[in-house]
Motif scaffolding. Sequence first.
Motif, PDB file in Angstrom:
ATOM      1  N   TRP A  89       2.899  10.983 -44.798  1.00 35.14           N
ATOM      2  CA  TRP A  89       3.571  11.160 -43.502  1.00 35.14           C
ATOM      3  C   TRP A  89       5.058  11.288 -43.807  1.00 35.14           C
ATOM      4  N   TYR A  90       5.526  12.502 -43.872  1.00 34.67           N
ATOM      5  CA  TYR A  90       6.832  12.742 -44.477  1.00 34.67           C
ATOM      6  C   TYR A  90       7.730  13.563 -43.558  1.00 34.67           C
ATOM      7  N   PRO A  91       8.820  12.937 -43.049  1.00 35.44           N
ATOM      8  CA  PRO A  91       9.828  13.727 -42.327  1.00 35.44           C
ATOM      9  C   PRO A  91      10.503  14.684 -43.325  1.00 35.44           C
ATOM     10  N   PRO A  92      10.929  15.858 -42.914  1.00 24.79           N
ATOM     11  CA  PRO A  92      11.000  16.373 -41.540  1.00 24.79           C
ATOM     12  C   PRO A  92       9.727  17.044 -41.052  1.00 24.79           C
ATOM     13  N   TYR A  93       8.672  17.030 -41.876  1.00 24.31           N
ATOM     14  CA  TYR A  93       7.426  17.655 -41.439  1.00 24.31           C
ATOM     15  C   TYR A  93       6.751  16.828 -40.345  1.00 24.31           C
ATOM     16  N   ASP A  94       6.944  15.512 -40.368  1.00 24.49           N
ATOM     17  CA  ASP A  94       6.341  14.617 -39.386  1.00 24.49           C
ATOM     18  C   ASP A  94       7.431  13.780 -38.722  1.00 24.49           C
ATOM     19  N   VAL A  95       7.116  13.221 -37.562  1.00 25.25           N
ATOM     20  CA  VAL A  95       8.100  12.424 -36.827  1.00 25.25           C
ATOM     21  C   VAL A  95       8.352  11.107 -37.555  1.00 25.25           C
ATOM     22  N   VAL A  96       9.518  10.524 -37.306  1.00 22.46           N
ATOM     23  CA  VAL A  96       9.886   9.227 -37.888  1.00 22.46           C
ATOM     24  C   VAL A  96       9.459   8.128 -36.929  1.00 22.46           C
ATOM     25  N   PHE A  97       8.724   7.137 -37.437  1.00 21.00           N
ATOM     26  CA  PHE A  97       8.232   6.054 -36.578  1.00 21.00           C
ATOM     27  C   PHE A  97       9.242   4.916 -36.426  1.00 21.00           C
ATOM     28  N   ASP A  98      10.078   4.665 -37.451  1.00 23.39           N
ATOM     29  CA  ASP A  98      10.993   3.510 -37.430  1.00 23.39           C
ATOM     30  C   ASP A  98      10.235   2.209 -37.209  1.00 23.39           C
ATOM     31  N   ASN A  99       9.046   2.113 -37.775  1.00 21.03           N
ATOM     32  CA  ASN A  99       8.210   0.915 -37.650  1.00 21.03           C
ATOM     33  C   ASN A  99       7.278   0.907 -38.858  1.00 21.03           C
TER      34      ASN A  99
END
Length: 440
Positions: A334-344
Amino acid sequence: MSTVLAPPVVGRAATRGADGATFSALFVVILMIVPARLILRGLPFALTPAEAVGLFAVVWWFCAHLTNTLGAAKGFSPVRTAIYLYAVAYLASYAQAAVAYLEPRQLELADHIGVIALALVGIALVACDGVRGRDRIDLVLKTAVVAGAILGVIGGIQFLFSRDITADLTIPGTRVRGEAPAILERNGLNRAAATTSHPIEFGVVCSMILPIALHYAFAAREAGRPVLRWVVCCALIAAGLVFSASRSPVLGLAAAGLLLLSHWPARRRVQALIALVVFLAVVRLTAPGLVGAIAGLFDNLGNDDSIRYRTADYTIALEAIWQHPLLGRGHGTWYPPYDVVFDNQYLLTAVEGGLLGVATLVGLLGTAIWAALKARRLSTDQTTRDLGLSLAASLLVTLVGCATFDLNAFETTSGIAFLFVGLAGALLRTVRPRDAGALP
């Protein structure tokens, strides 16, 4: 390399060779002082110098456990068992993802993150089994406190003078990973990152180390030893926390403070509260508006854009978790910038490592906190009891911080967290050597 893990020594050792504590202290210095943007040159993937030390720690720990003569602790250790379970769950998630469905790009990311995870496990194991005795635990933790104070100075220069003194720092054999700014801005105020990757990480690192710094300050005062050096370290670390101008470190420190205040004697509580008032007054004089800006982060939380951004992704996360509920889709995939950042971190671990990954992560931190508090309960030495409480408070910051930002995405916070996990196991062994992983 001829360095060995030395067996525990009773009392003050006249001479002692390098051991697991020496290695752990070196790791702390490299982790906290070398800017996070620097990575080793010539490798096919990004690896920081501290992560390279962690990989060497894996080899060192494994070799030490092949013999009974190199000083590594043997026998059952609850913290070591928790580390094992975390590693096994991680490998199970990786194996399922790699065999089943990972694309080449995702597999490359999973391999990269797996190497970093191995380094973290290695430093935790070396700290747990290679740091033998209270004096060696003190060496590692005091090194972390001094390094935290240095970070406070760097962060202070960034905040007060808008100057990053680490910008031109180069180390032979390294290169710059990226140009992430060390100074950000919020509401017209600087947000310092010191040598870390982001102001949030800087603040959380300070909040993790501050309980340990307070322990050595109070211990020196109560023993009649010079205390000024530790008071200065506490002030600089606390200053670094506020110079980050972030919500996560305040929340983590509040949880740690509740634990400390609930167990400290009344006199120490009064001293701590007076010191807090004086510190906040000094901050208001030297950095007008900073205290109000931090307090404003907790006003009107229901309409806060940052919180709305964090919670808006829950639907996406639940959909991803439902696809692979037990072992996840693979760590690092799960890798930004391809996916959203959860910050959790808990949410991210549930997506990447599944429910088993979340259980072993919480179990790892929970076992370490239990071990530190168990050491406090079993010890008859007041200083050791207080250290157990302080170490538990520092780990509690990590436990809370995982709910407010993606801790494992940042090298410094994750490195300190795994180091403290291992030291909790080492502390328990010092007060319960027969059944906490002592040598046979």
